[in-house]
Design a protein around this motif. Structure first.
Motif, PDB file in Angstrom:
ATOM      1  N   LEU A 130     -14.160  13.659  30.561  1.00 30.52           N
ATOM      2  CA  LEU A 130     -15.289  14.213  31.309  1.00 30.52           C
ATOM      3  C   LEU A 130     -16.595  13.813  30.630  1.00 30.52           C
ATOM      4  O   LEU A 130     -16.980  14.388  29.603  1.00 30.52           O
ATOM      5  CB  LEU A 130     -15.162  15.743  31.386  1.00 30.52           C
ATOM      6  CG  LEU A 130     -16.312  16.448  32.112  1.00 30.52           C
ATOM      7  CD1 LEU A 130     -16.448  15.947  33.546  1.00 30.52           C
ATOM      8  CD2 LEU A 130     -16.111  17.958  32.092  1.00 30.52           C
ATOM      9  N   HIS A 162     -19.772  25.038  27.403  1.00 21.63           N
ATOM     10  CA  HIS A 162     -18.868  25.493  28.470  1.00 21.63           C
ATOM     11  C   HIS A 162     -17.596  24.657  28.506  1.00 21.63           C
ATOM     12  O   HIS A 162     -16.500  25.196  28.663  1.00 21.63           O
ATOM     13  CB  HIS A 162     -19.596  25.429  29.810  1.00 21.63           C
ATOM     14  CG  HIS A 162     -18.763  25.877  30.969  1.00 21.63           C
ATOM     15  ND1 HIS A 162     -18.592  27.205  31.288  1.00 21.63           N
ATOM     16  CD2 HIS A 162     -18.032  25.165  31.876  1.00 21.63           C
ATOM     17  CE1 HIS A 162     -17.793  27.299  32.343  1.00 21.63           C
ATOM     18  NE2 HIS A 162     -17.441  26.082  32.725  1.00 21.63           N
ATOM     19  N   TYR A 163     -17.739  23.342  28.389  1.00 23.34           N
ATOM     20  CA  TYR A 163     -16.573  22.457  28.517  1.00 23.34           C
ATOM     21  C   TYR A 163     -15.952  22.083  27.165  1.00 23.34           C
ATOM     22  O   TYR A 163     -14.977  21.326  27.131  1.00 23.34           O
ATOM     23  CB  TYR A 163     -16.962  21.187  29.287  1.00 23.34           C
ATOM     24  CG  TYR A 163     -17.184  21.456  30.761  1.00 23.34           C
ATOM     25  CD1 TYR A 163     -16.106  21.727  31.602  1.00 23.34           C
ATOM     26  CD2 TYR A 163     -18.458  21.480  31.307  1.00 23.34           C
ATOM     27  CE1 TYR A 163     -16.293  21.995  32.953  1.00 23.34           C
ATOM     28  CE2 TYR A 163     -18.659  21.745  32.660  1.00 23.34           C
ATOM     29  CZ  TYR A 163     -17.574  22.001  33.478  1.00 23.34           C
ATOM     30  OH  TYR A 163     -17.766  22.268  34.807  1.00 23.34           O
ATOM     31  N   ILE A 208     -22.751  23.701  36.685  1.00 20.02           N
ATOM     32  CA  ILE A 208     -21.284  23.798  36.550  1.00 20.02           C
ATOM     33  C   ILE A 208     -20.623  23.594  37.916  1.00 20.02           C
ATOM     34  O   ILE A 208     -19.613  22.900  38.044  1.00 20.02           O
ATOM     35  CB  ILE A 208     -20.867  25.135  35.900  1.00 20.02           C
ATOM     36  CG1 ILE A 208     -21.280  25.132  34.422  1.00 20.02           C
ATOM     37  CG2 ILE A 208     -19.354  25.390  36.030  1.00 20.02           C
ATOM     38  CD1 ILE A 208     -21.098  26.451  33.699  1.00 20.02           C
ATOM     39  N   GLU A 209     -21.238  24.152  38.938  1.00 21.72           N
ATOM     40  CA  GLU A 209     -20.698  23.982  40.292  1.00 21.72           C
ATOM     41  C   GLU A 209     -20.682  22.498  40.687  1.00 21.72           C
ATOM     42  O   GLU A 209     -19.698  22.001  41.249  1.00 21.72           O
ATOM     43  CB  GLU A 209     -21.590  24.762  41.260  1.00 21.72           C
ATOM     44  CG  GLU A 209     -20.837  25.440  42.368  1.00 21.72           C
ATOM     45  CD  GLU A 209     -21.804  26.224  43.229  1.00 21.72           C
ATOM     46  OE1 GLU A 209     -22.267  27.280  42.759  1.00 21.72           O
ATOM     47  OE2 GLU A 209     -22.103  25.750  44.357  1.00 21.72           O
ATOM     48  N   GLU A 232     -17.974  20.663  38.686  1.00 21.24           N
ATOM     49  CA  GLU A 232     -16.639  20.977  39.209  1.00 21.24           C
ATOM     50  C   GLU A 232     -16.359  20.210  40.500  1.00 21.24           C
ATOM     51  O   GLU A 232     -15.255  19.716  40.714  1.00 21.24           O
ATOM     52  CB  GLU A 232     -16.499  22.491  39.443  1.00 21.24           C
ATOM     53  CG  GLU A 232     -16.417  23.293  38.160  1.00 21.24           C
ATOM     54  CD  GLU A 232     -15.257  22.844  37.264  1.00 21.24           C
ATOM     55  OE1 GLU A 232     -14.137  22.672  37.778  1.00 21.24           O
ATOM     56  OE2 GLU A 232     -15.486  22.624  36.059  1.00 21.24           O
ATOM     57  N   ARG A 233     -17.381  20.121  41.352  1.00 24.04           N
ATOM     58  CA  ARG A 233     -17.223  19.368  42.607  1.00 24.04           C
ATOM     59  C   ARG A 233     -16.915  17.912  42.310  1.00 24.04           C
ATOM     60  O   ARG A 233     -16.035  17.310  42.893  1.00 24.04           O
ATOM     61  CB  ARG A 233     -18.510  19.465  43.420  1.00 24.04           C
ATOM     62  CG  ARG A 233     -18.364  20.339  44.622  1.00 24.04           C
ATOM     63  CD  ARG A 233     -19.422  20.218  45.689  1.00 24.04           C
ATOM     64  NE  ARG A 233     -20.699  19.659  45.374  1.00 24.04           N
ATOM     65  CZ  ARG A 233     -21.808  20.374  45.163  1.00 24.04           C
ATOM     66  NH1 ARG A 233     -21.764  21.695  45.170  1.00 24.04           N
ATOM     67  NH2 ARG A 233     -22.954  19.776  44.932  1.00 24.04           N
ATOM     68  N   ARG A 268     -15.682  16.623  39.541  1.00 25.97           N
ATOM     69  CA  ARG A 268     -14.384  16.453  38.868  1.00 25.97           C
ATOM     70  C   ARG A 268     -13.257  16.419  39.873  1.00 25.97           C
ATOM     71  O   ARG A 268     -12.286  15.696  39.730  1.00 25.97           O
ATOM     72  CB  ARG A 268     -14.099  17.631  37.939  1.00 25.97           C
ATOM     73  CG  ARG A 268     -14.758  17.550  36.648  1.00 25.97           C
ATOM     74  CD  ARG A 268     -14.431  18.803  35.896  1.00 25.97           C
ATOM     75  NE  ARG A 268     -13.470  18.563  34.855  1.00 25.97           N
ATOM     76  CZ  ARG A 268     -12.964  19.521  34.098  1.00 25.97           C
ATOM     77  NH1 ARG A 268     -13.288  20.766  34.296  1.00 25.97           N
ATOM     78  NH2 ARG A 268     -12.128  19.227  33.136  1.00 25.97           N
ATOM     79  N   GLY A 269     -13.427  17.254  40.896  1.00 28.32           N
ATOM     80  CA  GLY A 269     -12.386  17.345  41.915  1.00 28.32           C
ATOM     81  C   GLY A 269     -12.438  16.203  42.907  1.00 28.32           C
ATOM     82  O   GLY A 269     -11.508  15.976  43.664  1.00 28.32           O
TER      83      GLY A 269
END
Ligand SMILES: Nc1ncnc2c1ncn2[C@@H]1O[C@H](COP(=O)(O)OP(=O)(O)O)[C@@H](O)[C@H]1O
Ligand SMILES: Nc1ccn([C@@H]2O[C@H](COP(=O)(O)OP(=O)(O)O)[C@@H](O)[C@H]2O)c(=O)n1
Length: 215
Positions: free
Chosen positions: A8, A30-31, A206-207, A210-211, A213-214
């Protein structure tokens, strides 16, 4: 050297005092990733130039310095002052300085697991393949107010108007240079933080990560 699949890498770019350093550190925490403030590298070159008595515009001296300087010799408190930010943006426009700092930034980004880097050209030049890219911005007035408060907290007295003038001059120099100008990568998400608290910025970022990453 490129990060491996599954790593990441988060690129955080933006203009002066937009809050990119604060956000990068929070995302790293956070990560659980290492974090590099790449602006400090340019500030170190500027500091070394001034310490050695060179004219900040002397590109030959800057090229020699970037080839030999030792990061350990520059505690952060010697790098954060107002005039070092200005001097850093002068040396950062020199192609030889940018080339001399490229490999260590790429190495940092290539660590197993990933990394967070913040600067001006992370998404465009240093880590063009990063899965998550954020371009953090805010109005010049909001950024000047943030920097004014930050500098006052460190005992550096400077008026709001002169800090705003610094920010505008630095924006123009960083955006106008030919080598790796300040600009959002085409696949970056732009985050205008003018009316957001730090907590709101972190949550939005973060949102976005996450988007991505997915994706
Ligand atoms: N969303 C925000 N709202 C208010 N202050 C902020 C916000 N983001 C950052 N700051 C503050 O603004 C100052 C500059 O932030 P920093 O992260 O160092 O910016 P940059 O790395 O882009 O220069 C710091 O004092 C920081 O605490
Ligand atoms: N990746 C980067 C990081 C910083 N820089 C330069 O270094 C200067 C200082 O960067 P910084 O991030 O420490 O400055 P602030 O945004 O914290 O004020 C910037 O004005 C840029 O000219 C750059 O060119 N590329």
């Amino acid at each position: 050297m490129r990060p491996g699949t599954g790593d990441l890498v988060i690129a955080v770019d933006g203009p002066a005092a937009s809050g990119k350093g604060t956000l990068a550190k929070r995302l790293a925490a956070h990560y659980g990733l290492p974090c590099l403030d790449t602006g400090l590298l340019y500030r170190m070159v500027a500091r070394a130039m001034l310490d050695a008595g060179h004219d900040i515009h002397d590109a030959a001296a800057a090229e020699r310095i970037v080839g030999s300087f030792d990061e350990a010799g520059f505690p952060e408190e010697r790098l954060r002052g107002r005039e070092i930010g200005e001097a850093a943006s002068v040396v950062a426009a020199m192609p030889a300085v940018r080339a001399g700092l490229l490999a260590r930034q790429r190495r940092f980004a290539a660590q197993p697991g990933g990394a967070v880097l913040d600067g001006r050209d992370i998404g465009t030049v240093i880590c063009p393949e990063a899965p998550a890219k954020l371009f953090v911005t805010a109005t010049p007035e909001v950024r000047a107010a943030r920097r004014h408060k930050e500098l006052a907290g460190r005992g550096e007295t400077a008026g709001f108007d002169s800090i705003l003038a610094d920010i505008r001059r630095r924006d123009a120099r960083d955006s106008g240079r030919s080598d790796a100008p300040l600009k959002a990568a085409e696949d970056a998400v732009i985050l205008d933080t003018s009316a957001l608290t730090i907590e709101e910025v972190v949550a939005a970022a973060i949102e976005i990560v996450e988007r991505r990453r997915g994706a």
